[in-house]
Design an enzyme around this catalytic site. Structure first.
Site, short mmCIF file in Angstrom:
data_model
loop_
_atom_site.label_atom_id
_atom_site.label_comp_id
_atom_site.label_asym_id
_atom_site.label_seq_id
_atom_site.Cartn_x
_atom_site.Cartn_y
_atom_site.Cartn_z
N CYS A 59 0.87 -1.14 0.00
CA CYS A 59 0.08 0.25 -0.19
C CYS A 59 0.92 1.23 -0.03
CB CYS A 59 -0.86 -0.02 1.32
SG CYS A 59 -1.85 -1.55 1.47
N CYS A 132 -13.21 -3.47 17.98
CA CYS A 132 -12.96 -3.57 16.51
C CYS A 132 -11.57 -3.75 16.25
CB CYS A 132 -13.08 -1.89 15.82
SG CYS A 132 -13.00 -1.83 14.36
N CYS A 192 -16.91 -1.38 9.17
CA CYS A 192 -16.15 -0.26 9.23
C CYS A 192 -15.39 0.08 7.82
CB CYS A 192 -15.31 0.20 10.41
SG CYS A 192 -14.42 1.53 10.66
N ARG A 264 -16.33 9.06 10.67
CA ARG A 264 -15.28 9.33 11.50
C ARG A 264 -14.30 10.30 10.70
NH1 ARG A 264 -14.37 4.32 12.79
NH2 ARG A 264 -15.90 4.49 14.52
FE1 SF4 Z 1 -1.43 -2.19 3.45
FE2 SF4 Z 1 -2.29 -2.67 5.99
FE3 SF4 Z 1 0.02 -3.69 5.27
FE4 SF4 Z 1 -0.06 -1.10 5.99
S1 SF4 Z 1 -0.44 -2.44 7.24
S2 SF4 Z 1 0.73 -2.23 3.89
S3 SF4 Z 1 -2.22 -0.56 4.95
S4 SF4 Z 1 -2.07 -4.13 4.28
#
Ligand code: SF4
Ligand code: SAM
Ligand code: DTB
Length: 324
Positions: A59, A132, A192, A264
């Protein structure tokens, strides 16, 4: 204005709302907010990273991805359940009513680490907190196990539009995200799900994300709107900061499309003035992350938030009656 929830929003309709002059948009969002919610109530949710860094996913925004070795976040092993429950107790004492445990995992793997997470959920639930988790992709069986342990909500963001998604993440697909959301829903856990603005997407991408969220049936019970926290060492480090009025615009649109959901105001609050936050609450935000840290990046100090809420006349939700 309508009093029923709609799940058939078209992209044209959403774009039309999202592009409206901001004053008119905020006025309408406020009206919807006042019809569906106590306008002075705010939910305080405290986050804890229970497993930090070293994530296999790529990501582009994330400080915890192993694909971004220059990110300042150090890898840490999974915390044990007792330590997590102690942090949750402190969060409850500080006034939070919801506690969210995040793990830098691409997906959950069955085994001792997952068993420890289930123990965390049981322990946090016993404190009378809303529980959560955000752990990456889940199977239907894992979702059912989390539900049985007492999980109330699962965070799993779509982040952006389907079209822009490939510019943000390449190691999973939009459909992977939707499949986990279905598993969560089918297990009877509330959803969420929201996104991030400021990653280089267009206004049309933001509208498309909101349309996807607002055509889920039912709507996600909570919709986190994050402004990108540009972390050094990540591919998004150099992006310009989000215009605070774009946060207001996104929250207002979410509020109109999903009137019953909790919207949120999430990551990025340290870059928002009190005035910008006031506009976000006016536009229908009714939850924030509370406590000095998000997962790996700073959040406003609790004392500063307490002063802000007092000044605005926002009332944190009261704790649940029964608590261990
Ligand atoms: Fe992606 Fe979540 Fe891993 Fe960050 S923690 S690289 S947002 S999968
Ligand atoms: N690994 C799990 C996953 O990706 O679903 C859970 C943790 S992940 C950090 C949770 C969410 O935080 C992401 O989906 C993203 O929307 C948000 N997020 C992560 N880094 C961010 C950043 N730098 N700025 C804003 N939001 C961020
Ligand atoms: C969400 O939408 N935002 C939170 C929570 N869900 C898990 C996470 C924000 C993370 C911000 C970057 C960081 O602190 O690492």
């Amino acid at each position: 204005m309508n009093d029923t929830l709609r799940h058939d929003w078209t992209l044209t309709e959403v774009l039309e709302i999202h592009r409206r002059p901001l004053l008119a948009l905020v006025r309408d969002a406020e009206e919807v907010h006042r019809r569906w919610h106590a306008p002075d109530a705010v939910q305080l949710c405290t986050l804890l990273s229970v497993k930090t860094g070293g994530c296999g996913e790529d990501c582009g925004y994330c400080s915890q991805s192993a694909h971004h070795p220059e990110s300042p976040v150090a890898r840490e092993p999974l915390l044990d359940a007792a330590a997590v429950v102690a942090r949750a107790r402190a969060a409850r004492e500080a006034g939070a009513t919801r506690f969210c445990m995040g793990a830098a995992w691409r997906e959950v793997k069955d085994g001792p680490a997952f068993q420890e997470v289930l123990a965390m959920v049981r322990g946090v639930k016993a404190l009378g907190l809303e529980t959560c988790c955000t752990l990456g992709m889940l199977t239907a069986d894992q979702a059912r196990a989390l539900k049985a342990a007492g999980l109330d909500a699962y965070n799993h963001n779509l982040d952006t539009s389907r079209d822009f998604y490939g510019h943000v993440v390449t190691t999973r697909t939009y459909d992977d995200r939707l499949a986990t959301l279905r598993a969560v829903r089918e297990a009877g856990i509330t959803v969420c799900c929201g996104g991030i603005i400021g990653m280089g997407e267009t206004l049309a991408d933001r509208a498309a994300l909101l349309q996807t969220l607002a055509t889920l049936t039912p709507h996600p019970e909570s919709v986190p709107i994050n402004a990108l926290v540009a972390v050094p060492g990540t591919p998004m480090a150099g992006l310009p900061p989000v215009d605070p009025l774009d946060v207001v615009r996104t929250i207002a649109t979410a509020r109109i499309l999903m009137p019953a959901s909790r919207v949120r105001l999430s990551a990025g609050r340290t870059s928002l003035s009190r005035e910008a936050q006031l506009l976000c609450f006016l536009a229908g935000a009714n939850s924030v992350f509370y406590g000095e840290k998000l997962l790996t990046t700073p959040n406003p100090q609790a004392e500063a938030d307490d002063r802000l809420f007092a000044e605005l006349g926002l009332r944190p939700l009261p704790p649940a009656a029964e608590a261990a």
